[in-house]
Design an enzyme around this catalytic site. Structure first.
Site, PDB file in Angstrom:
ATOM      1  N   LYS A 198      -5.485 -11.200  10.773  1.00  0.00           N
ATOM      2  CA  LYS A 198      -6.822 -10.447  10.598  1.00  0.00           C
ATOM      3  C   LYS A 198      -7.435 -11.122   9.257  1.00  0.00           C
ATOM      4  O   LYS A 198      -8.865 -11.192   9.466  1.00  0.00           O
ATOM      5  CB  LYS A 198      -6.660  -9.084  10.184  1.00  0.00           C
ATOM      6  CG  LYS A 198      -5.825  -8.272  11.586  1.00  0.00           C
ATOM      7  CD  LYS A 198      -5.550  -6.773  11.293  1.00  0.00           C
ATOM      8  CE  LYS A 198      -4.464  -6.546  10.163  1.00  0.00           C
ATOM      9  NZ  LYS A 198      -3.016  -6.984  10.324  1.00  0.00           N
ATOM     10  N   ARG A 203      -5.066   2.621  11.287  1.00  0.00           N
ATOM     11  CA  ARG A 203      -3.688   2.277  11.368  1.00  0.00           C
ATOM     12  C   ARG A 203      -2.781   3.418  12.243  1.00  0.00           C
ATOM     13  O   ARG A 203      -1.648   3.051  12.425  1.00  0.00           O
ATOM     14  CB  ARG A 203      -3.258   1.911   9.970  1.00  0.00           C
ATOM     15  CG  ARG A 203      -3.104   0.482   9.872  1.00  0.00           C
ATOM     16  CD  ARG A 203      -2.409   0.356   8.583  1.00  0.00           C
ATOM     17  NE  ARG A 203      -1.673  -0.997   8.513  1.00  0.00           N
ATOM     18  CZ  ARG A 203      -2.055  -1.990   8.074  1.00  0.00           C
ATOM     19  NH1 ARG A 203      -3.234  -2.113   7.375  1.00  0.00           N
ATOM     20  NH2 ARG A 203      -1.122  -2.980   7.904  1.00  0.00           N
ATOM     21  N   ARG A 227       4.310 -16.683   3.573  1.00  0.00           N
ATOM     22  CA  ARG A 227       2.903 -16.731   3.025  1.00  0.00           C
ATOM     23  C   ARG A 227       2.823 -16.641   1.357  1.00  0.00           C
ATOM     24  O   ARG A 227       3.696 -15.825   0.954  1.00  0.00           O
ATOM     25  CB  ARG A 227       2.099 -15.539   3.348  1.00  0.00           C
ATOM     26  CG  ARG A 227       0.619 -15.201   2.667  1.00  0.00           C
ATOM     27  CD  ARG A 227       0.047 -14.053   3.394  1.00  0.00           C
ATOM     28  NE  ARG A 227       0.783 -13.018   3.450  1.00  0.00           N
ATOM     29  CZ  ARG A 227       0.281 -12.087   4.391  1.00  0.00           C
ATOM     30  NH1 ARG A 227      -0.710 -12.032   4.940  1.00  0.00           N
ATOM     31  NH2 ARG A 227       1.082 -10.999   4.638  1.00  0.00           N
ATOM     32  N   ARG A 279       3.392 -11.652  -1.839  1.00  0.00           N
ATOM     33  CA  ARG A 279       3.127 -10.331  -1.851  1.00  0.00           C
ATOM     34  C   ARG A 279       4.320  -9.477  -2.032  1.00  0.00           C
ATOM     35  O   ARG A 279       5.604  -9.759  -1.219  1.00  0.00           O
ATOM     36  CB  ARG A 279       2.243 -10.021  -0.567  1.00  0.00           C
ATOM     37  CG  ARG A 279       0.877  -9.857  -0.847  1.00  0.00           C
ATOM     38  CD  ARG A 279       0.077  -9.892   0.449  1.00  0.00           C
ATOM     39  NE  ARG A 279       0.478  -8.756   1.488  1.00  0.00           N
ATOM     40  CZ  ARG A 279      -0.265  -8.737   2.444  1.00  0.00           C
ATOM     41  NH1 ARG A 279      -1.441  -9.320   2.915  1.00  0.00           N
ATOM     42  NH2 ARG A 279       0.124  -7.584   3.301  1.00  0.00           N
ATOM     43  N   ARG A 307       7.393  -2.719   8.388  1.00  0.00           N
ATOM     44  CA  ARG A 307       6.012  -2.913   8.816  1.00  0.00           C
ATOM     45  C   ARG A 307       5.670  -3.152  10.136  1.00  0.00           C
ATOM     46  O   ARG A 307       4.659  -2.784  10.573  1.00  0.00           O
ATOM     47  CB  ARG A 307       5.318  -4.302   7.735  1.00  0.00           C
ATOM     48  CG  ARG A 307       5.018  -3.894   6.487  1.00  0.00           C
ATOM     49  CD  ARG A 307       4.906  -4.916   5.653  1.00  0.00           C
ATOM     50  NE  ARG A 307       3.456  -5.724   6.189  1.00  0.00           N
ATOM     51  CZ  ARG A 307       3.339  -6.974   5.502  1.00  0.00           C
ATOM     52  NH1 ARG A 307       4.072  -7.737   4.925  1.00  0.00           N
ATOM     53  NH2 ARG A 307       2.138  -7.392   5.896  1.00  0.00           N
TER      54      ARG A 307
HETATM   55  P1  AP5 Z   1      -3.080 -13.128   7.553  1.00  0.00           P
HETATM   56  O1  AP5 Z   1      -4.516 -13.568   8.092  1.00  0.00           O
HETATM   57  O2  AP5 Z   1      -2.963 -12.757   6.024  1.00  0.00           O
HETATM   58  O3  AP5 Z   1      -2.690 -11.911   8.548  1.00  0.00           O
HETATM   59  P2  AP5 Z   1      -3.048 -10.372   8.464  1.00  0.00           P
HETATM   60  O4  AP5 Z   1      -3.314  -9.889   9.860  1.00  0.00           O
HETATM   61  O5  AP5 Z   1      -4.306 -10.184   7.688  1.00  0.00           O
HETATM   62  O6  AP5 Z   1      -1.691 -10.036   7.984  1.00  0.00           O
HETATM   63  P3  AP5 Z   1      -1.246  -8.959   6.864  1.00  0.00           P
HETATM   64  O7  AP5 Z   1       0.161  -9.059   6.395  1.00  0.00           O
HETATM   65  O8  AP5 Z   1      -2.532  -8.843   5.601  1.00  0.00           O
HETATM   66  O9  AP5 Z   1      -1.476  -7.763   7.621  1.00  0.00           O
HETATM   67  P4  AP5 Z   1      -1.019  -6.003   7.347  1.00  0.00           P
HETATM   68  O10 AP5 Z   1      -1.946  -5.382   8.264  1.00  0.00           O
HETATM   69  O11 AP5 Z   1       0.261  -5.890   7.318  1.00  0.00           O
HETATM   70  O12 AP5 Z   1      -1.426  -6.059   5.599  1.00  0.00           O
HETATM   71  P5  AP5 Z   1      -2.522  -5.359   4.919  1.00  0.00           P
HETATM   72  O13 AP5 Z   1      -2.889  -5.896   3.889  1.00  0.00           O
HETATM   73  O14 AP5 Z   1      -3.559  -4.735   5.970  1.00  0.00           O
HETATM   74  O15 AP5 Z   1      -2.186 -14.348   7.998  1.00  0.00           O
HETATM   75  C1  AP5 Z   1      -0.736 -14.006   7.734  1.00  0.00           C
HETATM   76  C2  AP5 Z   1      -0.157 -15.540   7.542  1.00  0.00           C
HETATM   77  O16 AP5 Z   1      -0.133 -16.385   8.580  1.00  0.00           O
HETATM   78  C3  AP5 Z   1      -0.963 -16.178   6.348  1.00  0.00           C
HETATM   79  O17 AP5 Z   1      -0.146 -17.009   5.673  1.00  0.00           O
HETATM   80  C4  AP5 Z   1      -1.728 -17.131   7.375  1.00  0.00           C
HETATM   81  O18 AP5 Z   1      -2.295 -18.297   6.612  1.00  0.00           O
HETATM   82  C5  AP5 Z   1      -1.118 -17.374   8.499  1.00  0.00           C
HETATM   83  N1  AP5 Z   1      -1.985 -17.711   9.774  1.00  0.00           N
HETATM   84  C6  AP5 Z   1      -3.046 -16.973  10.058  1.00  0.00           C
HETATM   85  N2  AP5 Z   1      -3.525 -17.278  11.228  1.00  0.00           N
HETATM   86  C7  AP5 Z   1      -2.924 -18.242  11.863  1.00  0.00           C
HETATM   87  C8  AP5 Z   1      -2.795 -18.891  12.668  1.00  0.00           C
HETATM   88  N3  AP5 Z   1      -3.851 -18.911  13.896  1.00  0.00           N
HETATM   89  N4  AP5 Z   1      -1.744 -20.000  13.002  1.00  0.00           N
HETATM   90  C9  AP5 Z   1      -0.869 -20.084  12.103  1.00  0.00           C
HETATM   91  N5  AP5 Z   1      -0.845 -19.223  10.806  1.00  0.00           N
HETATM   92  C10 AP5 Z   1      -1.653 -18.325  10.759  1.00  0.00           C
HETATM   93  O19 AP5 Z   1      -1.479  -3.876   4.432  1.00  0.00           O
HETATM   94  C11 AP5 Z   1      -0.642  -3.900   3.715  1.00  0.00           C
HETATM   95  C12 AP5 Z   1      -0.013  -2.520   3.304  1.00  0.00           C
HETATM   96  O20 AP5 Z   1      -1.093  -1.719   2.539  1.00  0.00           O
HETATM   97  C13 AP5 Z   1       0.342  -1.808   4.707  1.00  0.00           C
HETATM   98  O21 AP5 Z   1       1.766  -2.165   4.796  1.00  0.00           O
HETATM   99  C14 AP5 Z   1       0.163  -0.478   4.121  1.00  0.00           C
HETATM  100  O22 AP5 Z   1       1.264  -0.020   3.173  1.00  0.00           O
HETATM  101  C15 AP5 Z   1      -0.988  -0.420   3.201  1.00  0.00           C
HETATM  102  N6  AP5 Z   1      -2.201   0.046   4.134  1.00  0.00           N
HETATM  103  C16 AP5 Z   1      -3.151  -0.949   4.187  1.00  0.00           C
HETATM  104  N7  AP5 Z   1      -4.326  -0.183   5.157  1.00  0.00           N
HETATM  105  C17 AP5 Z   1      -3.664   0.878   5.524  1.00  0.00           C
HETATM  106  C18 AP5 Z   1      -3.992   2.087   6.204  1.00  0.00           C
HETATM  107  N8  AP5 Z   1      -5.226   1.968   7.063  1.00  0.00           N
HETATM  108  N9  AP5 Z   1      -3.476   3.236   6.205  1.00  0.00           N
HETATM  109  C19 AP5 Z   1      -2.495   3.355   5.254  1.00  0.00           C
HETATM  110  N10 AP5 Z   1      -1.801   2.372   4.617  1.00  0.00           N
HETATM  111  C20 AP5 Z   1      -2.514   1.230   4.721  1.00  0.00           C
HETATM  112 MG    MG Z   2      -4.309  -9.253   5.815  1.00  0.00          MG
END
Ligand code: AP5
Ligand code: MG
Length: 204
Positions: free
Chosen positions: A13, A87, A121, A151, A162
């Site tokens: 994402k 989410r 990552r 992270r 997660r």
């Molecule tokens: P990346 O692009 O970082 O993937 P992502 O989908 O953004 O993954 P996240 O880990 O950020 O998702 P998340 O939803 O768990 O975390 P968030 O920060 O929202 O890519 C991942 C890796 O793969 C990278 O190393 C990248 O280089 C690689 N990659 C990307 N595309 C690729 C491809 N095509 N091929 C190969 N490699 C690739 O949330 C974190 C925490 O915050 C949650 O767990 C929760 O505790 C809290 N939180 C956030 N939002 C909410 C909400 N709405 N409600 C409640 N709690 C929340």
């Molecule tokens: Mg992300």
């Protein structure tokens, strides 16, 4: 154009959001990035968020929605790209009361590749650049030379939690938006550029 990016942790994402933000001039609102900023500067929100994030659980809806509604208001509730929100069903329903959603893009990735993507990552605390550890021979940021960090929620035991939260609470939103007729699915299994090409086919 108001867009929601759906997808499991590690689906890509954030990677696609950066490209979409530039190409379509959208305001990128990532709840995860906002929480990480609060954790870095140690606000009350950051301290509260940390206690949930390090366990791989969702931050409570009231806190999360206060952040999102503020960011949406700043964007004039138009031309935004939500990454990581909503989410769960309660967040999706609240969002519907607050803003119009034109398209929901679900980035679909096999669960088998997610753990390696996430646990491998590393992120730069200075410039935000992220990369897989296998592409970082000396552990420093190829863009600005600063140290790269893992992270707090990217360790294997937290990743399991997660993915479980995603399957139980977030995946049902695919159905929710499909019924509303705004859902499109793209495969997240290709390279980041290939995935972006799929997104461009959908958005024009
Ligand atoms: P990346 O692009 O970082 O993937 P992502 O989908 O953004 O993954 P996240 O880990 O950020 O998702 P998340 O939803 O768990 O975390 P968030 O920060 O929202 O890519 C991942 C890796 O793969 C990278 O190393 C990248 O280089 C690689 N990659 C990307 N595309 C690729 C491809 N095509 N091929 C190969 N490699 C690739 O949330 C974190 C925490 O915050 C949650 O767990 C929760 O505790 C809290 N939180 C956030 N939002 C909410 C909400 N709405 N409600 C409640 N709690 C929340
Ligand atoms: Mg992300």
């Amino acid at each position: 154009m108001n867009i929601v990016l759906l997808g499991a942790p590690g689906a890509g994402k954030g990677t696609q959001a950066l490209r979409m933000e530039e190409r379509y001039k959208l305001r990128h609102i990532s709840t995860g990035d906002i929480f990480r900023h609060h954790m870095r500067v140690q606000t009350d929100i950051g301290n509260l968020a940390r206690s949930y994030i390090k366990k791989g659980q969702l931050v409570p809806d009231e806190v999360t929605f206060a952040i999102v509604s503020g960011a949406l208001d700043e964007a004039g509730r138009e031309n935004f790209l939500l990454d990581g929100f909503p989410r769960n069903l309660a967040q999706a329903e609240k969002l519907d009361e607050f803003a119009r959603i034109d398209k929901v893009i679900d980035i679909d990735v096999d669960f088998s590749v997610l753990t390696d993507r996430i646990c491998g990552r590393r992120s730069c605390m200075e410039c935000g650049y992220t990369a897989h550890v296998s592409d970082l021979p000396d552990g420093t940021c190829p863009k600005c030379g600063s140290e790269m960090h893992q992270r707090i929620d990217d360790r294997e035991e937290t990743v399991r939690s997660r993915l479980d939260v995603y399957a139980r609470q977030t995946a049902p939103l695919i159905d929710y938006y499909e019924k509303k007729g705004v859902l499109v699915r793209v495969s997240g299994m290709g390279s980041p550029d290939e995935v972006f090409a799929e997104i461009r086919k959908v958005l024009g």
